[in-house]
Design a protein around this motif. Structure first.
Motif, PDB file in Angstrom:
ATOM      1  N   LEU A  38      -1.818  -5.912 -16.486  1.00 22.09           N
ATOM      2  CA  LEU A  38      -2.213  -4.768 -15.617  1.00 22.09           C
ATOM      3  C   LEU A  38      -2.232  -5.662 -14.449  1.00 22.09           C
ATOM      4  N   LYS A  39      -2.289  -4.872 -13.440  1.00 22.00           N
ATOM      5  CA  LYS A  39      -2.424  -5.479 -12.218  1.00 22.00           C
ATOM      6  C   LYS A  39      -3.405  -4.982 -11.514  1.00 22.00           C
ATOM      7  N   GLN A  40      -4.197  -5.897 -10.117  1.00 23.52           N
ATOM      8  CA  GLN A  40      -5.412  -5.441  -9.179  1.00 23.52           C
ATOM      9  C   GLN A  40      -4.497  -3.855  -7.916  1.00 23.52           C
ATOM     10  N   ILE A  41      -5.649  -3.176  -8.186  1.00 21.78           N
ATOM     11  CA  ILE A  41      -4.995  -1.864  -6.889  1.00 21.78           C
ATOM     12  C   ILE A  41      -5.830  -2.576  -6.079  1.00 21.78           C
ATOM     13  N   LEU A  42      -5.270  -2.821  -4.936  1.00 20.03           N
ATOM     14  CA  LEU A  42      -6.092  -3.143  -3.295  1.00 20.03           C
ATOM     15  C   LEU A  42      -5.922  -1.879  -2.289  1.00 20.03           C
ATOM     16  N   GLY A  43      -6.379  -1.665  -1.405  1.00 22.43           N
ATOM     17  CA  GLY A  43      -6.164  -0.823  -0.120  1.00 22.43           C
ATOM     18  C   GLY A  43      -7.698  -0.707   0.936  1.00 22.43           C
ATOM     19  N   TYR A  44      -6.112  -0.756   1.694  1.00 18.57           N
ATOM     20  CA  TYR A  44      -6.393  -0.445   3.038  1.00 18.57           C
ATOM     21  C   TYR A  44      -6.741   0.187   4.380  1.00 18.57           C
ATOM     22  N   PRO A  45      -7.526   1.371   4.250  1.00 17.34           N
ATOM     23  CA  PRO A  45      -7.751   2.482   4.961  1.00 17.34           C
ATOM     24  C   PRO A  45      -7.183   1.986   6.790  1.00 17.34           C
ATOM     25  N   LEU A  46      -6.477   2.634   7.456  1.00 14.66           N
ATOM     26  CA  LEU A  46      -5.841   2.419   8.227  1.00 14.66           C
ATOM     27  C   LEU A  46      -7.213   3.203   9.570  1.00 14.66           C
ATOM     28  N   VAL A  47      -7.357   4.062   9.115  1.00 12.50           N
ATOM     29  CA  VAL A  47      -8.315   5.561   9.976  1.00 12.50           C
ATOM     30  C   VAL A  47      -9.550   5.410   9.454  1.00 12.50           C
ATOM     31  N   LYS A  48     -10.511   5.024   9.958  1.00 11.61           N
ATOM     32  CA  LYS A  48     -11.973   5.764   9.657  1.00 11.61           C
ATOM     33  C   LYS A  48     -12.474   6.795   8.666  1.00 11.61           C
ATOM     34  N   ASP A  49     -11.756   7.705   9.300  1.00 13.12           N
ATOM     35  CA  ASP A  49     -11.478   8.907   8.220  1.00 13.12           C
ATOM     36  C   ASP A  49     -10.342   9.367   7.666  1.00 13.12           C
ATOM     37  N   PHE A  50     -10.068   8.706   6.535  1.00 11.17           N
ATOM     38  CA  PHE A  50      -8.219   8.638   6.247  1.00 11.17           C
ATOM     39  C   PHE A  50      -9.124   9.760   5.217  1.00 11.17           C
ATOM     40  N   ARG A  51     -10.234   9.886   4.455  1.00 13.66           N
ATOM     41  CA  ARG A  51     -10.263  10.792   3.326  1.00 13.66           C
ATOM     42  C   ARG A  51     -10.057  12.380   4.064  1.00 13.66           C
ATOM     43  N   HIS A  96      -1.902   6.128   7.807  1.00 20.67           N
ATOM     44  CA  HIS A  96      -2.949   6.449   7.129  1.00 20.67           C
ATOM     45  C   HIS A  96      -3.802   5.214   6.054  1.00 20.67           C
ATOM     46  N   TYR A  97      -3.387   4.610   5.288  1.00 25.49           N
ATOM     47  CA  TYR A  97      -3.693   4.437   4.242  1.00 25.49           C
ATOM     48  C   TYR A  97      -2.366   3.113   3.560  1.00 25.49           C
ATOM     49  N   LEU A  98      -3.097   1.854   3.595  1.00 23.56           N
ATOM     50  CA  LEU A  98      -1.995   0.659   2.881  1.00 23.56           C
ATOM     51  C   LEU A  98      -2.436   0.769   1.616  1.00 23.56           C
ATOM     52  N   GLU A  99      -1.759   0.230   0.315  1.00 22.25           N
ATOM     53  CA  GLU A  99      -1.911  -0.098  -0.788  1.00 22.25           C
ATOM     54  C   GLU A  99      -0.970  -1.149  -1.188  1.00 22.25           C
ATOM     55  N   THR A 100      -1.368  -1.893  -1.855  1.00 24.97           N
ATOM     56  CA  THR A 100      -0.817  -2.830  -2.975  1.00 24.97           C
ATOM     57  C   THR A 100      -1.288  -3.308  -4.641  1.00 24.97           C
ATOM     58  N   TYR A 115      -6.006 -10.558   0.281  1.00 24.84           N
ATOM     59  CA  TYR A 115      -5.635  -9.365   0.437  1.00 24.84           C
ATOM     60  C   TYR A 115      -8.018  -9.214   1.381  1.00 24.84           C
ATOM     61  N   ARG A 116      -8.214 -10.011   0.303  1.00 23.15           N
ATOM     62  CA  ARG A 116      -9.524 -10.199   0.153  1.00 23.15           C
ATOM     63  C   ARG A 116     -10.263 -10.605   2.172  1.00 23.15           C
ATOM     64  N   ALA A 117      -9.771 -11.756   2.452  1.00 22.25           N
ATOM     65  CA  ALA A 117      -9.936 -11.831   3.296  1.00 22.25           C
ATOM     66  C   ALA A 117      -9.800 -10.967   5.240  1.00 22.25           C
ATOM     67  N   ALA A 118      -8.539  -9.734   4.632  1.00 20.67           N
ATOM     68  CA  ALA A 118      -8.404  -8.988   5.348  1.00 20.67           C
ATOM     69  C   ALA A 118      -8.867  -8.172   5.605  1.00 20.67           C
ATOM     70  N   ASN A 119      -9.894  -8.167   4.736  1.00 18.24           N
ATOM     71  CA  ASN A 119     -10.601  -6.130   4.525  1.00 18.24           C
ATOM     72  C   ASN A 119     -10.515  -5.363   3.654  1.00 18.24           C
ATOM     73  N   TRP A 120      -9.325  -5.933   2.367  1.00 20.15           N
ATOM     74  CA  TRP A 120      -9.178  -5.395   1.440  1.00 20.15           C
ATOM     75  C   TRP A 120     -10.125  -5.005   0.318  1.00 20.15           C
ATOM     76  N   ILE A 121      -9.864  -3.655  -0.014  1.00 18.12           N
ATOM     77  CA  ILE A 121     -10.825  -3.551  -0.802  1.00 18.12           C
ATOM     78  C   ILE A 121     -10.536  -3.441  -2.358  1.00 18.12           C
ATOM     79  N   LEU A 122     -10.749  -4.001  -3.476  1.00 17.12           N
ATOM     80  CA  LEU A 122     -10.603  -3.750  -5.062  1.00 17.12           C
ATOM     81  C   LEU A 122     -10.918  -2.703  -5.631  1.00 17.12           C
ATOM     82  N   LEU A 123     -10.507  -1.751  -5.714  1.00 15.13           N
ATOM     83  CA  LEU A 123     -10.261  -0.722  -6.396  1.00 15.13           C
ATOM     84  C   LEU A 123     -10.647  -0.832  -8.037  1.00 15.13           C
ATOM     85  N   GLY A 124      -9.753  -1.580  -8.525  1.00  7.68           N
ATOM     86  CA  GLY A 124      -9.581  -1.358  -9.851  1.00  7.68           C
ATOM     87  C   GLY A 124      -8.602  -1.729  -9.988  1.00  7.68           C
ATOM     88  N   LEU A 125      -8.234  -1.790 -11.944  1.00  8.41           N
ATOM     89  CA  LEU A 125      -6.976  -2.401 -12.541  1.00  8.41           C
ATOM     90  C   LEU A 125      -6.009  -0.712 -13.010  1.00  8.41           C
TER      91      LEU A 125
END
Length: 249
Positions: free
Chosen positions: A227-240, A184-188, A200-210
């Motif tokens: 230190l690396k940037q953490i990016l996430g991408y929810p695959l469904v609206k109700d992922f939480r 339900h959720y992707l990250e890198t 990733y930003r162009a594909a609407n991934w979200i920058l969460l921090g480091l």
């Protein structure tokens, strides 16, 4: 038992060994050492493919084919291309994982590797808002993009973000077919010393921090790696909601 019906034999063995090493249990002495071919795994052999420069627009590529190649005849080619052309080389994933290759006119142009997500990641865990219990139960519903390679002779603007979008639409179904459950959720992670993470930003991934710069086995609070940037991408609206309930699918 895994969701796809396979036994969790190696997972259980690994857990027992970790408990033994930390002094929580005492295992019997080793009677004999098994012949483990994985311990002698050799690097993938170089592959010879058409490396004619391919400089064009995304439309100029024509129809792009995206294939999930794990456990297919193309997996060896995927491994070889990663070893030859990715700056980190190829590493055999452990646990659940999938491998994708993109083809244009029959020629490979890109490779993407996905595996099980890190078990604890502060910025991500706060973003999802799940409890430790839910994280323990549902960590398998996340997939981690461990490698992303556009072959060096391929220069196509917007290709990387386009492929991230393609994979995002297909990976949940592919994961279910391989392992009996979706994701339900992707990250890198992105190393800002090397890359900007623009695709990733162009594909609407979200920058969460480091990241904290500490590995999972760190013995202190001091950073011991970049230190690396953490990016996430929810695959469904109700992922939480899906990830917050222990035992969710």
């Amino acid at each position: 038992m895994q969701a796809n019906g396979a036994l969790r034999d190696m997972v259980c063995r690994g857990l027992m060994l970790e408990l033994h090493r930390e002094g929580h249990i005492e295992l019997p002495p080793v009677r004999y050492l098994r012949n483990n071919p994985l311990a002698r795994r050799t690097k993938p052999a170089p592959a010879e493919i058409d490396d004619t420069p391919l400089h064009t627009s995304l439309a100029g590529l024509g129809a792009l084919e995206l294939r999930q190649v794990r456990r297919t005849p193309d997996e060896a080619l995927f491994n070889s291309l990663m070893e030859q052309h990715h700056y980190l080389g190829y590493t055999q994933p452990v646990g659940e994982h999938l491998k994708y290759m993109a083809y244009a006119g029959g020629r490979p142009v890109a490779c993407l590797a996905w595996s099980s997500a890190p078990r604890h990641l502060g910025e991500r865990d706060r973003f999802i808002g799940w409890s430790p219990e839910a994280r323990l139960k549902n960590i398998g519903l996340l997939a981690y993009n461990t490698r992303f390679l556009i072959l060096p002779w391929v220069v196509v603007p917007h290709l990387a973000s386009h492929l991230l979008g393609r994979v995002a639409r297909e990976i949940a179904g592919d994961w279910r077919r391989a392992y009996g459950h979706p994701v339900h959720y992707l990250e890198t992670f992105v190393d800002p010393q090397r890359f900007r993470g623009t695709c990733y930003r162009a594909a609407n991934w979200i920058l969460l921090g480091l990241t904290t710069g500490r590995g999972k086995d760190a013995t202190s609070s001091k950073a011991n790696r970049p230190l690396k940037q953490i990016l996430g991408y929810p695959l469904v609206k109700d992922f939480r909601q899906r990830l917050a309930h222990p035992g969710a699918k």
